[in-house]
Design a protein around this motif. Structure first.
Motif, PDB file in Angstrom:
ATOM      1  N   LEU A   1      -4.412  -2.208   0.300  1.00  0.00           N
ATOM      2  CA  LEU A   1      -3.209  -1.371   0.351  1.00  0.00           C
ATOM      3  C   LEU A   1      -2.066  -1.997  -0.439  1.00  0.00           C
TER       4      LEU A   1
ATOM      5  N   LEU B   1      -2.316  -1.616  -4.142  1.00  0.00           N
ATOM      6  CA  LEU B   1      -2.031  -0.265  -4.620  1.00  0.00           C
ATOM      7  C   LEU B   1      -0.539   0.068  -4.557  1.00  0.00           C
ATOM      8  N   GLY B   2       0.252  -0.915  -4.285  1.00  0.00           N
ATOM      9  CA  GLY B   2       1.688  -0.655  -4.247  1.00  0.00           C
ATOM     10  C   GLY B   2       2.130  -0.015  -2.946  1.00  0.00           C
ATOM     11  N   PHE B   3       1.346  -0.237  -1.904  1.00  0.00           N
ATOM     12  CA  PHE B   3       1.645   0.374  -0.620  1.00  0.00           C
ATOM     13  C   PHE B   3       2.315  -0.647   0.287  1.00  0.00           C
TER      14      PHE B   3
ATOM     15  N   GLU C   1       5.471  -1.361   1.387  1.00  0.00           N
ATOM     16  CA  GLU C   1       6.418  -1.046   2.463  1.00  0.00           C
ATOM     17  C   GLU C   1       5.702  -0.450   3.671  1.00  0.00           C
ATOM     18  N   PHE C   2       4.716   0.411   3.376  1.00  0.00           N
ATOM     19  CA  PHE C   2       3.976   1.034   4.462  1.00  0.00           C
ATOM     20  C   PHE C   2       3.177  -0.014   5.229  1.00  0.00           C
TER      21      PHE C   2
ATOM     22  N   GLY D   1       5.415  -2.041   7.314  1.00  0.00           N
ATOM     23  CA  GLY D   1       5.784  -1.311   8.524  1.00  0.00           C
ATOM     24  C   GLY D   1       4.697  -1.382   9.574  1.00  0.00           C
ATOM     25  N   MET D   2       3.454  -1.218   9.137  1.00  0.00           N
ATOM     26  CA  MET D   2       2.341  -1.273  10.093  1.00  0.00           C
ATOM     27  C   MET D   2       2.238  -2.656  10.724  1.00  0.00           C
TER      28      MET D   2
ATOM     29  N   VAL E   1       4.989  -3.204  13.296  1.00  0.00           N
ATOM     30  CA  VAL E   1       4.683  -2.544  14.568  1.00  0.00           C
ATOM     31  C   VAL E   1       3.701  -3.396  15.373  1.00  0.00           C
TER      32      VAL E   1
ATOM     33  N   ASP F   1       7.487  -6.909   1.851  1.00  0.00           N
ATOM     34  CA  ASP F   1       8.675  -6.073   1.713  1.00  0.00           C
ATOM     35  C   ASP F   1       9.924  -6.944   1.795  1.00  0.00           C
TER      36      ASP F   1
END
Lengths: 486, 262
Positions: free
Chosen positions: A54, A57-59, A61-62, A65-66, A69, A94
């Motif tokens: 992830l 793939l430049g994901f 921030e998401f 976030g996960m 949490v 991030d």
């Protein structure tokens, strides 16, 4: 297609290929790194295969976030150790996530404690380094500068120039809230610069007045009234503690609260009652509640140690999640009641925090009047000019001849662990002046009669000598001499 | 030009009729529609998380579409022997290849346009951003289109001489490596413990492979405090870089395809 055409095309492709390599590395890449890179730490270090996918793939921030949490569930279950790598990963993924930096600094700085809720201060350099990194990655906002300053001001509670330094940067940011700017005044006072604090208050008050004139809302009024109140308090203190008299040359003739430095009469005794358990008791001739004497038990040869503290800034060079496991550093506060302190410190239940791997240890006692509460400072002054100790006053423990009380006792590992030659023996260490006899509490002759904050200023000075201005006149003198009141 | 345009327009029609591409597009649209529910992952950075996820969905599904669309183009024509009917007309092989490529790019642009439009509409309904913020968010998909055009050029180049399955893995691998080239290079360049030979290797790889990381410009879009110097110049440079690399790949593709027996 003719061969000659093919050759021409291939030649064009070869030229373009060489040029694109140069263009990419020399021209585009530097600009991308400067403007579009998310942070200096990168790649998927420490991530699982799915997370790394992830991230690649430049994901980021998401994924951050996960992870955050997930970290929250560890917080709820008290699994603090597990939160650390998550904080690190999230800040790498991030670097713009200010909340994770600030929560991470707080968590690392405050939450690792022993069974008696003493912080594991070996983590402090990590918290500070995380804050520095966060500031570098988020220099456009005041928030992490403020958090870094707060760690210095509140947690370390000693090296106040650092708090002033970080708050200065925070206060320069336009997004800082008005109320948060006010902390600088406290930091300046604790840095021994009350007159600068007053000047700052005047400046902030002018700004608050403008804000209030533009929009008369509750928040603006509250801020303005707080600042006016703080100015009042600071002016009265400057007068009563003799700072303004000192500046204007009439201190000698007035009866100021800080005059005739008070001997705090510090003495201490340390008893090793059980292995890794010590009882610290002693005297401090200040009756009003509010005195906390710092006690430290640390390796005698601990790198970066300074009297009564550590050189935390020099240690905060990189975010190391694991503190040095072989070092022992215990810091606690001795609360004075009825002019005595008595505290049992049990280090036997936390072998990870107190490994006792060295042979020699130092027990340090340290008192800095700059950290004292205002009602004590009313006698001691901001810089301890109203405080002395016939045995342990030290002017060389801190820069600029700060007046602090400091002494040490040496103890060996065998003594602390009651082993070897000291097996089953109770070790008792005392300062040379320690006396077991309880100080009589019925006589208050030698006790500071701490003045309450008077609005009449140094009234007694004006009445007794007739030379020094007191009350409102003195307050006005302060305002005028410091350029305020406009 | 007419031949190229005719092939390109028929390629767009084919792409629209291909079920697998429509399924991918549908999945992308579904993913985009559930993004608002993911705001919980980042309490204070809800907008950043939302935009970031939108970009991810657009980028990832576009890459998938770009690869799947292009790896089968030429092999399918050869396998079904439909290429003979085209090449027997006065159409050169290079025209056929360029027509196929431009058709793929047009189809990609159409699908990415749908995704971007849906994202922007959803973004506007949920956050009510001002026009400048909407324009900011719209910038990134434009660069993604250049990125996907480059990826399509890679896939179509390899499709001239390798089987579609192999091509899928080569193109996907190159894209994945290309997306981390800049962070990889920075990591080596800034780490004082990296051996000089490794730094040189990193520089060489970054110079040779197509650098998809250049098209990831979401940092200032997600974090408005970040100050960008000369943004227009950067966009022009990256677009220029992409066109340069596409030209190289198409030239090589033309040369290889010209020699191929069909």
């Amino acid at each position: 297609m003719k061969d000659s055409k093919k050759k021409t095309l291939l030649a064009i492709a070869a030229i373009l290929f060489v040029f694109q390599g140069f263009f990419n590395v020399q021209i585009i890449h530097p600009q991308w790194t400067r403007d579009y890179s998310l942070g200096k730490q990168s790649l998927a270090s420490g991530l699982g295969a799915d997370q790394a996918f992830l991230e690649l793939l430049g994901f980021r921030e998401f994924l951050a976030g996960m992870l955050w949490v997930r970290g929250d569930t560890f917080f709820e279950t008290g699994n603090y150790d597990a939160v650390l790598p998550i904080i690190r990963l999230v800040t790498i993924l991030d670097p713009k996530n200010i909340d994770v930096y600030s929560t991470g600094m707080w968590h690392i700085g405050y939450n690792f404690t022993d069974e008696e809720q003493r912080s594991d201060r070996r983590y402090l350099p990590t918290a500070l380094a995380l804050g520095k990194e966060g500031c570098a990655n988020n220099s456009e906002t005041y928030e992490l500068y403020y958090e870094e300053a707060w760690l210095w001001y509140h947690k370390i509670d000693d090296d106040y120039p650092q708090a002033v330094k970080w708050l200065s940067i925070a206060n320069e940011h336009p997004d800082i809230t008005p109320a948060r700017k006010n902390l600088m005044r406290n930091a300046l006072e604790r840095d021994g610069k009350p007159e600068e604090a007053l000047q700052l208050l005047y400046k902030l008050k002018d700004q608050a007045q403008q804000d209030y004139n533009q929009d008369k809302n509750y928040e603006a009024r509250n801020d303005l009234e707080t600042l006016i109140n703080n100015i009042d308090t600071t002016v009265v203190r400057l007068v009563q503690r003799g700072n303004i008299a000192e500046k204007n040359g009439w201190y000698a003739s007035g009866d100021y609260d800080t005059k005739n430095p008070f001997d705090v009469g510090f003495s201490a005794k340390v008893t090793v009652t059980e292995p890794k358990v010590i009882v610290v008791e002693g005297t401090w001739n200040v009756l009003p509640v509010g005195t906390r004497v710092r006690v430290i038990l640390r390796d005698a040869n601990l790198p970066h140690s300074v009297p009564g503290s550590m050189d935390w800034d020099a240690m905060a060079t990189s975010v190391q999640l694991d503190p040095p496991k072989n070092e022992t550093y215990m810091q606690d506060q001795l609360f004075v009641r009825n002019r005595r302190f008595n505290r049992r410190i049990d280090m036997s239940k936390d072998p990870t925090m107190y490994p006792f791997s060295g042979d020699k240890y130092l027990i340090e006692f340290y008192y800095n009047p700059r950290s004292a509460p205002p009602h004590i400072q009313d006698k001691f002054g901001w810089n301890g000019e109203g405080m002395t100790d016939s045995n342990f006053l030290r002017l060389d423990a801190r820069p600029d001849n700060e007046r602090v009380v400091y002494t040490t006792l040496e103890i060996s590992r065998d003594q602390l662990l009651q082993q070897g030659a000291y097996a089953g023996k109770v070790t008792v260490l005392k300062t040379k002046n320690y006396h077991d006899t309880a100080i009589p509490t019925d006589s208050l002759d030698d006790v500071i009669m701490v003045p309450s904050l008077r609005n009449s200023g140094a009234t007694s000075a004006s009445t007794s000598s007739g030379a020094a201005p007191g009350g409102k006149a003195a307050a006005n003198a302060v305002i005028n001499s410091l350029g305020g009141g406009n | 030009m007419n031949a190229i345009w005719a092939i390109a327009s028929s390629t767009v029609g084919e792409a629209i009729r291909r079920k697998v591409l429509l399924v991918i597009l549908l999945i992308a649209l579904l993913l985009l529609s559930i993004i608002p529910a993911l705001g919980v992952l980042s309490a204070r950075s809800e907008m950043s998380a939302m935009i970031s996820t939108i970009f991810f969905v657009i980028r990832f599904t576009s890459a998938l579409i770009a690869i799947i669309l292009t790896i089968y183009m030429i092999p399918n024509e050869i396998e079904r022997r439909t290429i003979y009917t085209i090449l027997c007309k006065p159409v050169q092989r290079w025209q056929f290849l360029l027509g196929k490529y431009f058709g793929a790019v047009l189809a990609l642009a159409l699908m990415m346009g749908i995704m971007t439009a849906l994202s922007l509409v959803m973004f506007w309904f949920l956050k009510h951003p001002d026009a400048s913020k909407m324009a900011e968010v719209a910038k990134q998909p434009i660069l993604y289109l250049v990125e996907m055009s480059l990826l399509a050029a890679i896939a179509i180049f390899f499709s001239t001489f390798v089987a579609p399955l192999v091509n899928f893995f080569i193109s996907t691998g190159l894209w994945l490596v290309g997306t981390v080239l800049n962070p990889l290079y920075d990591s080596f360049a800034t780490n004082p413990q990296t051996a000089p030979i490794m730094k040189t290797m990193a520089k060489l790889i970054t110079s040779i492979l197509p650098n998809f990381a250049n098209y990831d410009v979401k940092n200032p879009i997600l974090h408005p405090g970040v100050v960008i110097q000369n943004e227009a110049s950067y966009y022009l440079k990256t677009v220029g870089y992409g066109f340069m690399y596409i030209a190289i790949l198409l030239i090589l593709g033309i040369v290889v395809f010209d020699r191929r027996e069909v």
